[in-house]
Scaffold this motif. Structure first.
Motif, mmCIF file in Angstrom:
data_model
loop_
_atom_site.group_PDB
_atom_site.id
_atom_site.type_symbol
_atom_site.label_atom_id
_atom_site.label_comp_id
_atom_site.label_asym_id
_atom_site.label_seq_id
_atom_site.Cartn_x
_atom_site.Cartn_y
_atom_site.Cartn_z
ATOM 1 N N MET A 141 10.597 15.246 -18.728
ATOM 2 C CA MET A 141 10.991 16.156 -19.991
ATOM 3 C C MET A 141 11.230 15.186 -21.337
ATOM 4 S SD MET A 141 13.784 18.693 -18.606
ATOM 5 C CE MET A 141 14.250 19.024 -19.925
ATOM 6 N N GLY A 142 11.399 14.115 -21.045
ATOM 7 C CA GLY A 142 12.227 13.111 -22.199
ATOM 8 C C GLY A 142 13.289 13.590 -22.728
ATOM 9 N N ASP A 143 13.837 12.980 -23.724
ATOM 10 C CA ASP A 143 14.948 13.192 -24.089
ATOM 11 C C ASP A 143 14.974 12.610 -25.749
ATOM 12 O OD1 ASP A 143 17.565 13.253 -25.221
ATOM 13 O OD2 ASP A 143 18.623 12.710 -23.261
ATOM 14 N N LYS A 144 15.109 13.770 -26.735
ATOM 15 C CA LYS A 144 14.911 13.490 -28.045
ATOM 16 C C LYS A 144 16.130 12.768 -28.641
ATOM 17 C CE LYS A 144 12.018 17.409 -29.344
ATOM 18 N NZ LYS A 144 11.934 18.717 -30.179
ATOM 19 N N ALA A 145 17.228 13.041 -27.961
ATOM 20 C CA ALA A 145 18.707 12.569 -28.579
ATOM 21 C C ALA A 145 18.593 10.917 -28.421
ATOM 22 C CB ALA A 145 19.922 12.888 -27.810
ATOM 23 N N ASP A 146 17.735 10.412 -27.030
ATOM 24 C CA ASP A 146 17.885 9.028 -26.570
ATOM 25 C C ASP A 146 16.477 8.575 -27.077
ATOM 26 O OD1 ASP A 146 20.467 9.081 -25.951
ATOM 27 O OD2 ASP A 146 19.877 9.199 -23.815
ATOM 28 N N ASN A 147 15.584 9.197 -27.616
ATOM 29 C CA ASN A 147 14.247 8.769 -27.925
ATOM 30 C C ASN A 147 13.511 8.434 -26.733
ATOM 31 O OD1 ASN A 147 12.306 8.903 -29.934
ATOM 32 N ND2 ASN A 147 12.536 6.537 -30.138
ATOM 33 N N ILE A 148 13.963 8.911 -25.607
ATOM 34 C CA ILE A 148 12.889 8.851 -24.359
ATOM 35 C C ILE A 148 11.606 9.697 -24.317
ATOM 36 C CG2 ILE A 148 12.977 8.803 -21.764
ATOM 37 C CD1 ILE A 148 15.929 8.195 -21.679
ATOM 38 N N PRO A 149 10.412 8.938 -24.170
ATOM 39 C CA PRO A 149 9.435 9.701 -24.582
ATOM 40 C C PRO A 149 8.868 10.837 -23.509
ATOM 41 C CG PRO A 149 8.617 7.590 -23.961
ATOM 42 C CD PRO A 149 10.326 7.577 -23.974
ATOM 43 N N GLY A 150 9.129 10.684 -22.253
ATOM 44 C CA GLY A 150 8.649 11.667 -21.375
ATOM 45 C C GLY A 150 7.079 11.924 -21.115
ATOM 46 N N LEU A 151 6.547 12.919 -20.628
ATOM 47 C CA LEU A 151 5.344 13.260 -20.536
ATOM 48 C C LEU A 151 4.908 14.147 -21.766
ATOM 49 C CD1 LEU A 151 4.007 14.142 -16.924
ATOM 50 C CD2 LEU A 151 3.017 12.479 -18.416
ATOM 51 N N PRO A 152 3.997 13.875 -22.615
ATOM 52 C CA PRO A 152 3.681 14.760 -23.936
ATOM 53 C C PRO A 152 3.456 16.236 -23.372
ATOM 54 C CG PRO A 152 2.307 12.502 -23.949
ATOM 55 C CD PRO A 152 2.989 12.873 -22.449
ATOM 56 N N GLY A 153 3.988 17.263 -24.042
ATOM 57 C CA GLY A 153 3.857 18.344 -24.030
ATOM 58 C C GLY A 153 4.405 19.201 -22.416
ATOM 59 N N ASN B 288 -0.861 8.636 -18.844
ATOM 60 C CA ASN B 288 0.633 8.298 -19.256
ATOM 61 C C ASN B 288 1.510 7.653 -18.396
ATOM 62 O OD1 ASN B 288 0.677 9.662 -22.516
ATOM 63 N ND2 ASN B 288 -0.568 11.364 -21.094
ATOM 64 N N GLN B 289 0.802 7.013 -17.307
ATOM 65 C CA GLN B 289 1.591 6.854 -16.392
ATOM 66 C C GLN B 289 2.539 5.569 -16.538
ATOM 67 O OE1 GLN B 289 -0.993 5.420 -13.039
ATOM 68 N NE2 GLN B 289 -2.124 3.759 -14.343
ATOM 69 N N GLU B 290 2.116 4.641 -17.497
ATOM 70 C CA GLU B 290 3.144 3.837 -17.906
ATOM 71 C C GLU B 290 4.120 4.239 -18.730
ATOM 72 O OE1 GLU B 290 1.188 0.713 -19.897
ATOM 73 O OE2 GLU B 290 -0.234 0.100 -18.466
ATOM 74 N N MET B 291 3.911 5.254 -19.676
ATOM 75 C CA MET B 291 5.038 5.886 -20.500
ATOM 76 C C MET B 291 5.921 6.616 -19.434
ATOM 77 S SD MET B 291 6.091 5.930 -23.536
ATOM 78 C CE MET B 291 4.646 5.654 -24.583
ATOM 79 N N LEU B 292 5.392 7.309 -18.325
ATOM 80 C CA LEU B 292 6.197 8.124 -17.804
ATOM 81 C C LEU B 292 7.100 7.144 -16.839
ATOM 82 C CD1 LEU B 292 6.963 10.913 -16.226
ATOM 83 C CD2 LEU B 292 4.988 10.528 -14.672
ATOM 84 N N GLN B 293 6.547 5.957 -16.275
ATOM 85 C CA GLN B 293 7.394 4.996 -15.532
ATOM 86 C C GLN B 293 8.374 4.484 -16.430
ATOM 87 O OE1 GLN B 293 7.088 4.071 -12.094
ATOM 88 N NE2 GLN B 293 9.128 3.326 -12.510
ATOM 89 N N LEU B 294 7.996 4.188 -17.742
ATOM 90 C CA LEU B 294 9.210 3.621 -18.578
ATOM 91 C C LEU B 294 10.205 4.634 -18.962
ATOM 92 C CD1 LEU B 294 10.218 1.697 -20.721
ATOM 93 C CD2 LEU B 294 8.640 2.858 -22.578
ATOM 94 N N SER B 295 9.861 6.007 -19.102
ATOM 95 C CA SER B 295 10.836 6.833 -19.168
ATOM 96 C C SER B 295 11.931 7.212 -17.972
ATOM 97 C CB SER B 295 10.237 8.175 -19.422
ATOM 98 O OG SER B 295 9.374 8.372 -20.593
ATOM 99 N N TYR B 296 11.180 7.061 -16.774
ATOM 100 C CA TYR B 296 12.177 7.006 -15.497
ATOM 101 C C TYR B 296 12.950 5.777 -15.475
ATOM 102 C CZ TYR B 296 13.268 7.270 -10.366
ATOM 103 O OH TYR B 296 13.915 7.372 -9.462
ATOM 104 N N ASP B 297 12.573 4.763 -16.024
ATOM 105 C CA ASP B 297 13.339 3.240 -15.824
ATOM 106 C C ASP B 297 14.644 3.577 -17.067
ATOM 107 O OD1 ASP B 297 12.092 2.464 -13.928
ATOM 108 O OD2 ASP B 297 10.675 1.082 -15.287
ATOM 109 N N MET C 267 -3.200 18.754 -15.826
ATOM 110 C CA MET C 267 -2.122 17.776 -15.654
ATOM 111 C C MET C 267 -2.101 16.596 -14.903
ATOM 112 S SD MET C 267 1.129 17.382 -16.517
ATOM 113 C CE MET C 267 1.305 19.234 -17.055
ATOM 114 N N PRO C 268 -3.388 16.355 -14.122
ATOM 115 C CA PRO C 268 -3.513 15.381 -13.294
ATOM 116 C C PRO C 268 -3.875 14.114 -14.286
ATOM 117 C CG PRO C 268 -4.193 16.913 -11.932
ATOM 118 C CD PRO C 268 -3.943 17.520 -13.078
ATOM 119 N N ALA C 269 -4.952 14.482 -15.300
ATOM 120 C CA ALA C 269 -5.232 13.719 -16.224
ATOM 121 C C ALA C 269 -4.331 13.076 -17.420
ATOM 122 C CB ALA C 269 -6.611 14.319 -17.074
ATOM 123 N N LYS C 270 -3.561 14.073 -17.515
ATOM 124 C CA LYS C 270 -2.161 13.737 -18.491
ATOM 125 C C LYS C 270 -1.279 12.731 -17.723
ATOM 126 C CE LYS C 270 -0.490 16.822 -20.907
ATOM 127 N NZ LYS C 270 -0.017 17.856 -21.617
#
Length: 922
Positions: free
Chosen positions: A183-195, A239-248, A232-235
């Motif tokens: 989902m990401g987090d706007k407050a912490d500016n965690i990007p998440g998966l777009p949309g 964005n797999q690097e961004m998703l992994q970063l968001s997880y971390d 969704m698979p293509a998304k």
């Protein structure tokens, strides 16, 4: 609900609560203008936790200064967050000081966040099978929950174990990181998966598993069938690097290197001396009182933060005293001797109630030397009460002392005691000081000026409270029912503390001659004036009020029916919840303001704005106004007629309004509306008795005249000197037209500008009042200041003076302290600046009418004819009962005396009318 084990390790997310407490109302400040609300909120929460769980191990964890390892992972982490407000930053050090004084370990580790420290300690405890309770409002912490770790949100009293986490978030604690990452987090500016929002994230997590599973096989998502599943698979791949970063980024670190493990976080005994000092500086009076009441001693250092006008600081006192109970004639004789020899007598009465017209005298207390006081019981009538001296004989013996003007008296709210003595045929004289008024003149905004509060604030002493000896609620005893063993120390203490408070205040007032004069020449001489007005009362026409109540009831019913017709349904016009549902859900009105809990507001200011565009809010406002008139005045006033006098008796308050204005209650005469026909009609019920008339005299445009004097603006001075209609003159200047051609609409707008600027109104406020564009309102203000530059200079100079010295003064020397004049919060500072501009005018007007009341009272006393009696004071107006035959002569004299109350560079003008009732005379 999870079962929280006894004595859990408690870990408090201090940083989370600090921000939440800062933004939550009320926004508290102390008398020095320092913000204290965040400190109060966090400490209140900690006290609640300690009371509920009594933990042996606890820590309060804060974010340390500087960046963390997450900023190194992702430079944009929390980049959207605004900097910490200055008035919050200033609360951190005192909060940390209080936490340590409470005996609570405080932790802040550089390079990591509070969450990481809490996570590390919580897992340590969990591995050791020790129950851990994390106090936080942060959803990220849900990832830590397990069979031993539970979350509690102390501000909402919500408790989350594993099942509650799953119910609240849709997934268990094991998938919270995955949910936050997707989902990401706007407050912490965690990007998440777009949309990807909450529903989509939950569909993937519950159907396919966590982030690791999704990254390994994105195509499995297609079979889940939710909207957008095919793309969704293509998304995910893109964005797999961004998703992994968001997880971390969302993962709480649980292996932080700490100086101590959880077993070392033992709660220590609290430092009462330090807490008393801290609570005193913060002005947390209730907590300070609890500490003192528990037997904690006041530290032998400065008691309270000194007031900005105090040249001398007081040392904290430990009150030691010896009190007598006067039960024999010899004791009374001895005390009368002491009273006759005393330079100043502190006196206080104990009675059966607070209504000065009905209360019966139960006893009197005296003090002439601090620590030595006595209580004279006269009417304790409980079973087993000891024999007391004869009331009539004792009062006869005391009467020469109480009525002797040479025997100076000090009391706390002596106006009340005057009335009680008057009921016993004693005219209290020698009224020299009143500690309530001394406190009020010393600093009107520093406290409520009640004795218990003053003793705590200035003497560091916790008085015996009335509830301690009388009980609470419906079973509370009246003073005559309280055993002397409890009643006597309570009563004697009142006299003792009164004298001690006088010894605190008077030297400080005497160092400031202008303040001493406000007390001795305005406030103290006004006490007998107000007392006489109160006891004299005012005559009302109860039959007329009953008729008005019936008429109002019919109008209220009609408005209610109109509201139902417009809404298309029946509803309770007084129900906030029903109005919210109707306005904002059914009718779709815009949400103008929200309540502290986030609900759409239906407060009066919101309805006023909505009423500009919608008919229903206008009807609701009319309904509220008429309902208030009916319940407060037409229904209630007849019930307030005193059976003995046949009149209504209000109570005037000298120490309520910060600016020096008088207020009144039971009934509140200041709030009878005069702008509506229904409000004015209520004044018709204030009538003159047979052979008398009502004379009402008020000052004409007094605050504008004071503005002219203070600002020395040539244009204003000239307009008043020429006797011009000041609003018409202003309109001629602002609209650049000839004085003779000013229209009624132009005069109305100029009047709004004149009074608006006095009260610090902005262009936005003026635009709303006149229903004009903001730019047009601003042009009026700009033109006004061009035509009256002295007014602009006065306002700018006043702001600067207020910011430099922390207060403004009236022409009589009264001070209004402005605790927030230098506040870092812009809105609070601007509000203080508006008060700084208005206070010298409103305060001077209050001083002038007080002086007029004193002068007229003295004149009436000298006449000794009974032709005139002052019966009411309302804002800038004085109301009298006068002999019908003398009315015109008395009218002229009253106006002359009012005009002479102060010497200004413009003429003070009082205008008066005569009638059979107040409305006719006004």
């Amino acid at each position: 609900m999870p079962n929280i084990a006894n004595n859990p390790l408690i870990l408090v997310d201090g940083s989370s609560y600090l921000y939440r407490a800062y933004y939550a109302p009320p926004h508290l400040t102390n008398s020095k203008g320092e913000a204290t609300g965040a400190v109060y909120g966090v400490v209140n929460m900690l006290r609640s936790l300690l009371k509920q769980f009594s933990p042996s191990h606890i820590a309060v964890v804060f974010d340390a200064k500087g960046k963390t390892f997450r900023n190194e992972m992702y430079a944009e982490y929390k980049a959207n967050r605004p900097p910490m407000p200055d008035d919050l930053r200033g609360q951190i050090e005192p909060l940390h000081r209080i936490i340590r004084a409470m005996g609570l370990p405080l932790i802040a580790v550089p390079g990591v966040e509070a969450d990481d420290v809490i996570g590390t300690l919580a897992l340590q405890a969990s591995r050791d099978n020790r129950a851990c309770l994390i106090s936080t409002g942060d959803k990220d912490m849900a990832q830590l929950v397990d069979s031993n770790i539970t979350l509690i949100n102390t501000m909402t009293n919500t408790i989350l174990g594993p099942e509650e986490v799953k119910t609240k978030f849709g997934v268990g604690p094991e998938l919270i990181i995955d949910l936050l990452a997707m989902m990401g987090d706007k407050a912490d500016n965690i990007p998440g998966l777009p949309g990807v929002g909450e529903k989509t994230a939950l569909a993937m997590l519950t159907g396919a598993g966590g982030v690791e599973t999704l990254l390994a096989d994105p195509d499995q998502v297609v079979a889940l069938g939710f909207r957008g599943a095919k793309t969704m698979p293509a998304k995910i791949r893109d964005n797999q690097e961004m998703l992994q970063l968001s997880y971390d980024l969302a993962t709480i670190k649980t292996d932080v290197t700490l100086e101590h493990d959880w077993q070392n976080l033992e709660k220590r005994p609290q430092d009462n001396d330090e807490l008393i000092q801290c609570f005193g500086e913060m002005e947390f009076k209730r907590w300070l009182a609890e500490l003192l009441d528990s037997g904690a001693s006041v530290p032998a250092t400065k008691n309270d933060a000194p007031q900005v006008n105090a040249e001398v600081e007081v040392e904290a006192q430990t009150i030691t005293a010896s009190y007598d109970t006067i039960l024999t004639q010899q004791q009374l004789d001895d005390w009368c001797t002491r009273l006759n020899q005393a330079e100043l007598i502190a006196v206080d009465t104990e009675t059966t109630g607070l209504d000065y017209m009905k209360a019966q005298l139960v006893g009197i207390s005296f003090c002439v030397t601090p620590g030595e006081a006595a209580y004279l019981p006269l009417a304790h009538d409980y079973d087993g009460a000891p024999t007391q001296l004869d009331k009539a004989a004792a009062l006869a013996q005391l009467k020469p002392i109480l009525e002797n003007p040479a025997r100076k008296k000090v009391g706390q709210n002596l106006k009340y005691d005057m009335a009680i003595f008057a009921n016993e045929g004693i005219t209290l004289a020698g009224i020299s000081f009143d500690t309530m008024l001394e406190s009020y003149v010393f600093n009107s905004v520093a406290s409520r000026h009640d004795m218990d509060g003053l003793a705590l604030k200035y003497l560091g002493h916790k008085n015996i409270s009335f509830e301690e000896i009388a009980g609470k609620g419906a079973k509370q005893l009246t003073f005559n029912q309280i055993p002397l063993e409890q009643a006597a120390p309570y009563a004697a203490e009142d006299a003792d503390i009164t004298l001690r408070l006088h010894h605190y205040f008077w030297p400080r007032l005497a160092q400031q001659p202008s303040l001493a004069e406000v007390l001795t020449k305005l406030e103290m001489p006004l006490v007998p004036v107000l007392s006489q007005m109160e006891r004299g009362g005012v005559l009302i026409d109860t039959m007329l009020l009953a008729q008005q109540s019936d008429e109002l009831a019919r109008k209220i019913d009609e408005l209610e029916q109109q509201a139902h017709d417009i809404a298309g349904e029946t509803f309770n016009l007084s129900s906030t919840k029903q109005l919210q549902e109707l306005f904002f859900n059914k009718l779709g009105y815009p949400v103008i303001k929200k309540t502290p809990k986030g609900a759409p507001s239906t407060a009066e200011e919101v309805l006023v704005e909505l009423a500009l565009d919608y008919p229903l809010p206008k009807i609701i406002l009319q309904h509220r106004s008429l309902s208030k008139l009916k319940s407060t005045y037409t229904d209630k006033l007849p019930l307030m007629v005193n059976a003995q006098s046949g009149r209504v008796h209000t109570s005037y308050h000298q120490a309520n309004a910060a600016t020096g204005r008088l207020s009144s209650s039971d009934p509140n005469l200041q709030n009878i509306p005069v702008r509506t026909e229904e409000g004015r009609r209520i004044r018709q019920a204030f009538i003159a008795p047979a052979g008398k008339k009502i004379l009402a005299a008020d000052y004409s445009q007094i605050e504008l005249r004071i503005m002219a004097h203070l600002s020395q603006d040539a244009g204003l001075l000239q307009a008043f000197a020429e006797g011009k209609d000041i609003h018409r003159a202003t309109a001629a200047e602002v609209f650049d037209v000839a004085f003779e051609t000013v229209t009624s609409e132009q005069r109305r707008r100029a009047k709004a500008v004149n009074f608006g600027l006095i009260y610090g109104m902005s262009a936005f406020g003026l635009a709303r009042q006149l229903d004009i564009p903001r730019a047009e309102a601003q042009s009026y203000i700009d033109t006004y200041f061009k035509r009256y530059p002295g007014v602009l200079k006065y306002m700018e100079d006043t702001r600067a003076i207020a910011a430099e010295q922390g207060y403004v003064s009236t022409l009589f020397g009264r001070r209004l302290y402005l605790p927030e004049i230098n506040a870092r919060n812009g809105m609070r500072r601007q509000a203080a600046e508006r008060a700084a501009i208005n206070a010298p005018m409103q305060g001077t007007a209050a001083d002038i009418i007080k002086q007029a009341m004193i002068t007229i009272h003295q004149w009436i006393e000298q006449q000794q004819t009974g032709h005139i009696r002052m019966i009411m004071q309302v804002h800038d107006e004085l109301v009298f009962e006068v002999d019908e035959a003398q009315a015109e002569t008395l009218k002229a004299e009253v106006c002359k005396l009012m005009a002479q109350a102060a010497q200004l560079d413009v003429e003070l003008l009082a205008e008066a009318g005569i009638g059979d009732n107040w409305e006719q005379a006004h």
